[in-house]
Scaffold this motif. Structure first.
Motif, short mmCIF file in Angstrom:
data_model
loop_
_atom_site.label_atom_id
_atom_site.label_comp_id
_atom_site.label_asym_id
_atom_site.label_seq_id
_atom_site.Cartn_x
_atom_site.Cartn_y
_atom_site.Cartn_z
N GLU A 144 16.38 40.01 16.61
CA GLU A 144 17.03 41.11 17.32
C GLU A 144 17.51 40.75 18.77
O GLU A 144 18.31 40.92 19.21
N THR A 145 16.34 40.30 19.55
CA THR A 145 16.30 39.79 21.09
C THR A 145 17.60 38.92 21.15
O THR A 145 18.50 39.02 21.87
N LYS A 146 17.39 37.91 20.16
CA LYS A 146 18.20 36.72 20.47
C LYS A 146 19.88 37.18 19.90
O LYS A 146 20.66 36.79 20.66
N ILE A 188 13.60 33.12 26.18
CA ILE A 188 14.13 34.22 26.63
C ILE A 188 14.50 34.27 28.09
O ILE A 188 15.31 34.85 28.34
N GLN A 207 11.70 40.98 15.50
CA GLN A 207 12.14 41.40 16.94
C GLN A 207 12.75 40.42 17.82
O GLN A 207 13.71 40.64 18.44
N MET A 208 12.28 39.21 17.69
CA MET A 208 12.85 38.03 18.38
C MET A 208 14.18 37.74 17.69
O MET A 208 15.01 37.25 18.70
N TYR A 257 20.95 39.14 23.28
CA TYR A 257 21.33 38.16 24.26
C TYR A 257 22.59 37.40 23.95
O TYR A 257 23.59 37.30 24.90
N GLN A 288 18.06 34.89 29.74
CA GLN A 288 18.48 35.92 30.88
C GLN A 288 18.89 35.15 32.12
O GLN A 288 19.73 35.70 33.04
#
Length: 188
Positions: A93-95, A156, A90-91, A98, A160
């Motif tokens: 995918e998050t990276k 994260i 999941q991290m 972003y 942002q």
């Protein structure tokens, strides 16, 4: 009703109902014989190739095995790098989300680099470099902390902040453009 439509369709199509020209069969057989004789001549050199084929197969298998093992060990060493993607899928995918968004906004920012906005763009790029340096420090902290949630949150948050910075700068550039257009309209 369906048969009528099909019959009409076949009536409209022009099928080739003609017989082949005389001697067609003989010409076809001659061409076939030529191809057979060429393939027999070309197979004479396959004996030397057949000796190399097993060696090439073994070499290919070894190369594939090497790449698989290198990828496996490379992935493990990558996980030890302390990157956000190494924490969980999941991290990762998050990276990816972003970084893709930041790259898109950065391209938009570079496209807006004009004589009237150079200072703002350069300042934004400097701020992004600072945030990137901070992110690298966070990567080291993540490696040392053993995936501490506070460090993950800070990483994260860093992403942002970059996105917010890019959006604010793009908004400022749009405001500058609109003010310039209004002043140009008033001047005319």
């Amino acid at each position: 009703m369906k048969n009528d439509n099909i019959n009409e369709l076949f009536k409209e199509l022009d099928f080739d109902n003609k017989e082949p020209a005389t001697g067609h069969k003989e010409r076809f057989l001659e061409k076939l014989e030529e191809q057979n004789s060429r393939s027999k001549n070309s197979t004479k050199g396959t004996n030397s190739r057949s000796l190399w084929a097993p060696m090439l197969s073994v070499a290919a298998i070894l190369a594939i095995a090497f790449m698989v093992f290198a990828g496996f060990f490379g992935e493990n060493s990558y996980k030890n790098q302390g990157d956000l993607a190494s924490v969980s899928p999941q991290m990762k995918e998050t990276k990816q989300f972003y970084t893709q968004l930041i790259e898109t906004e950065l391209q938009n920012l570079k496209a807006e680099n004009a004589p009237g906005t150079e200072a703002i763009v350069e300042d934004a790029l400097t701020q992004l470099e600072k945030l990137e340096t901070e992110y690298k420090k966070l990567q080291k902290d993540l490696r040392n902390s053993g995936q501490d949630e506070r460090v993950i949150y800070a990483m994260i948050s860093n992403f942002q902040q970059r996105i917010d910075l890019l959006k604010q700068v793009l908004d400022q550039i749009e405001n500058i453009k609109s003010l310039k257009n209004k002043s140009d309209e008033n001047y005319i």
